[in-house]
Design a protein around this motif. Structure first.
Motif, PDB file in Angstrom:
ATOM      1  N   ALA A   7      70.297  82.449  79.324  1.00 28.42           N
ATOM      2  CA  ALA A   7      70.844  81.113  79.082  1.00 28.42           C
ATOM      3  C   ALA A   7      70.373  80.130  80.146  1.00 28.42           C
ATOM      4  O   ALA A   7      70.016  78.991  79.835  1.00 28.42           O
ATOM      5  CB  ALA A   7      72.360  81.168  79.036  1.00 28.42           C
ATOM      6  N   VAL A   8      70.344  80.561  81.389  1.00 34.00           N
ATOM      7  CA  VAL A   8      69.885  79.675  82.470  1.00 34.00           C
ATOM      8  C   VAL A   8      68.400  79.362  82.298  1.00 34.00           C
ATOM      9  O   VAL A   8      67.970  78.212  82.462  1.00 34.00           O
ATOM     10  CB  VAL A   8      70.179  80.312  83.852  1.00 34.00           C
ATOM     11  N   ILE A   9      67.606  80.358  81.957  1.00 39.17           N
ATOM     12  CA  ILE A   9      66.178  80.116  81.731  1.00 39.17           C
ATOM     13  C   ILE A   9      65.991  79.171  80.548  1.00 39.17           C
ATOM     14  O   ILE A   9      65.152  78.273  80.585  1.00 39.17           O
ATOM     15  CB  ILE A   9      65.433  81.450  81.527  1.00 39.17           C
ATOM     16  N   GLY A  10      66.785  79.360  79.499  1.00 35.86           N
ATOM     17  CA  GLY A  10      66.713  78.455  78.349  1.00 35.86           C
ATOM     18  C   GLY A  10      67.050  77.022  78.727  1.00 35.86           C
ATOM     19  O   GLY A  10      66.373  76.077  78.311  1.00 35.86           O
ATOM     20  N   LEU A  11      68.088  76.845  79.524  1.00 36.72           N
ATOM     21  CA  LEU A  11      68.462  75.497  79.971  1.00 36.72           C
ATOM     22  C   LEU A  11      67.380  74.879  80.851  1.00 36.72           C
ATOM     23  O   LEU A  11      67.099  73.679  80.753  1.00 36.72           O
ATOM     24  CB  LEU A  11      69.790  75.538  80.720  1.00 36.72           C
ATOM     25  N   LEU A  12      66.781  75.700  81.710  1.00 31.65           N
ATOM     26  CA  LEU A  12      65.694  75.187  82.555  1.00 31.65           C
ATOM     27  C   LEU A  12      64.490  74.773  81.728  1.00 31.65           C
ATOM     28  O   LEU A  12      63.858  73.744  82.001  1.00 31.65           O
ATOM     29  CB  LEU A  12      65.296  76.237  83.594  1.00 31.65           C
ATOM     30  N   LEU A  13      64.161  75.563  80.709  1.00 34.77           N
ATOM     31  CA  LEU A  13      63.039  75.196  79.842  1.00 34.77           C
ATOM     32  C   LEU A  13      63.315  73.900  79.084  1.00 34.77           C
ATOM     33  O   LEU A  13      62.433  73.047  78.963  1.00 34.77           O
ATOM     34  CB  LEU A  13      62.731  76.328  78.859  1.00 34.77           C
ATOM     35  N   GLY A  17      61.176  70.653  79.516  1.00 36.96           N
ATOM     36  CA  GLY A  17      60.422  70.201  78.348  1.00 36.96           C
ATOM     37  C   GLY A  17      60.794  68.813  77.868  1.00 36.96           C
ATOM     38  O   GLY A  17      59.945  68.079  77.350  1.00 36.96           O
ATOM     39  N   SER A  18      62.049  68.432  78.039  1.00 35.94           N
ATOM     40  CA  SER A  18      62.489  67.114  77.557  1.00 35.94           C
ATOM     41  C   SER A  18      61.758  65.962  78.235  1.00 35.94           C
ATOM     42  O   SER A  18      61.249  65.073  77.542  1.00 35.94           O
ATOM     43  CB  SER A  18      63.996  66.969  77.734  1.00 35.94           C
ATOM     44  N   PRO A  19      61.656  65.934  79.562  1.00 36.36           N
ATOM     45  CA  PRO A  19      60.885  64.853  80.177  1.00 36.36           C
ATOM     46  C   PRO A  19      59.398  64.902  79.822  1.00 36.36           C
ATOM     47  O   PRO A  19      58.755  63.869  79.692  1.00 36.36           O
ATOM     48  CB  PRO A  19      61.079  65.055  81.680  1.00 36.36           C
ATOM     49  N   LEU A  20      58.869  66.119  79.660  1.00 36.57           N
ATOM     50  CA  LEU A  20      57.454  66.229  79.265  1.00 36.57           C
ATOM     51  C   LEU A  20      57.222  65.619  77.889  1.00 36.57           C
ATOM     52  O   LEU A  20      56.255  64.882  77.687  1.00 36.57           O
ATOM     53  CB  LEU A  20      57.010  67.694  79.248  1.00 36.57           C
ATOM     54  N   LEU A  21      58.089  65.944  76.949  1.00 39.64           N
ATOM     55  CA  LEU A  21      57.955  65.388  75.605  1.00 39.64           C
ATOM     56  C   LEU A  21      58.106  63.869  75.641  1.00 39.64           C
ATOM     57  O   LEU A  21      57.322  63.143  75.029  1.00 39.64           O
ATOM     58  CB  LEU A  21      58.995  65.998  74.671  1.00 39.64           C
ATOM     59  N   PHE A  22      59.090  63.381  76.365  1.00 37.17           N
ATOM     60  CA  PHE A  22      59.303  61.938  76.466  1.00 37.17           C
ATOM     61  C   PHE A  22      58.097  61.251  77.104  1.00 37.17           C
ATOM     62  O   PHE A  22      57.622  60.222  76.622  1.00 37.17           O
ATOM     63  CB  PHE A  22      60.571  61.657  77.269  1.00 37.17           C
ATOM     64  N   LEU A  23      57.580  61.842  78.186  1.00 33.64           N
ATOM     65  CA  LEU A  23      56.420  61.253  78.857  1.00 33.64           C
ATOM     66  C   LEU A  23      55.200  61.239  77.944  1.00 33.64           C
ATOM     67  O   LEU A  23      54.491  60.231  77.860  1.00 33.64           O
ATOM     68  CB  LEU A  23      56.102  62.034  80.137  1.00 33.64           C
ATOM     69  N   GLY A  24      54.947  62.346  77.263  1.00 27.09           N
ATOM     70  CA  GLY A  24      53.796  62.399  76.367  1.00 27.09           C
ATOM     71  C   GLY A  24      53.884  61.389  75.240  1.00 27.09           C
ATOM     72  O   GLY A  24      52.921  60.700  74.926  1.00 27.09           O
ATOM     73  N   LEU A  25      55.076  61.281  74.632  1.00 25.50           N
ATOM     74  CA  LEU A  25      55.232  60.318  73.541  1.00 25.50           C
ATOM     75  C   LEU A  25      55.177  58.884  74.048  1.00 25.50           C
ATOM     76  O   LEU A  25      54.627  58.000  73.385  1.00 25.50           O
ATOM     77  CB  LEU A  25      56.552  60.566  72.805  1.00 25.50           C
ATOM     78  N   LEU A  74      61.558  74.162  72.402  1.00 25.35           N
ATOM     79  CA  LEU A  74      61.807  75.166  71.363  1.00 25.35           C
ATOM     80  C   LEU A  74      62.022  76.554  71.949  1.00 25.35           C
ATOM     81  O   LEU A  74      62.890  77.309  71.494  1.00 25.35           O
ATOM     82  CB  LEU A  74      60.655  75.169  70.357  1.00 25.35           C
ATOM     83  N   ALA A  75      61.243  76.910  72.969  1.00 24.51           N
ATOM     84  CA  ALA A  75      61.410  78.216  73.608  1.00 24.51           C
ATOM     85  C   ALA A  75      62.770  78.303  74.303  1.00 24.51           C
ATOM     86  O   ALA A  75      63.468  79.322  74.210  1.00 24.51           O
ATOM     87  CB  ALA A  75      60.281  78.458  74.611  1.00 24.51           C
ATOM     88  N   GLY A  76      63.159  77.242  74.991  1.00 21.22           N
ATOM     89  CA  GLY A  76      64.465  77.223  75.649  1.00 21.22           C
ATOM     90  C   GLY A  76      65.610  77.298  74.657  1.00 21.22           C
ATOM     91  O   GLY A  76      66.595  78.008  74.878  1.00 21.22           O
TER      92      GLY A  76
END
Length: 91
Positions: A7-13, A17-25, A74-76
């Motif tokens: 669960a912690v690894i999922g939350l970290l992912l 990933g959220s800022p990466l997706l936002f930055l890319g878009l 998605l992995a998280g």
């Protein structure tokens, strides 16, 4: 304990990933020229097959960052769902 680690690894992912997706878009052109956040016309991906425009590589790099963010999210999420709904296993 293994559930908590997943669960912690999922939350970290998801958190990574959220800022990466936002930055890319954002760098691809989201919200450019005052467009609505629901306007996805920036994803007219016809430029992928036309490497002649001057900023083609930058667009591809931004698309790669957005895809990496989406994959991390998605992995998280799959780790979180797997940790939350794993029933009957004591390990």
């Amino acid at each position: 304990m293994k559930r908590v680690v997943k669960a912690v690894i999922g939350l970290l992912l998801i958190g990574f990933g959220s800022p990466l997706l936002f930055l890319g878009l954002t760098r691809l052109g989201w919200r450019r020229h005052g467009a609505s956040p629901l306007d996805i016309s920036l994803l007219h991906l016809d430029w992928i097959f036309q490497p002649q425009p001057p900023y083609w590589f930058a667009h591809m790099a931004n698309l790669a960052v957005a895809c990496a963010g989406l994959i991390a999210i998605l992995a998280g999420a799959s780790l979180l769902v797997g940790a939350a709904f794993r029933v009957g296993h004591t390990r």
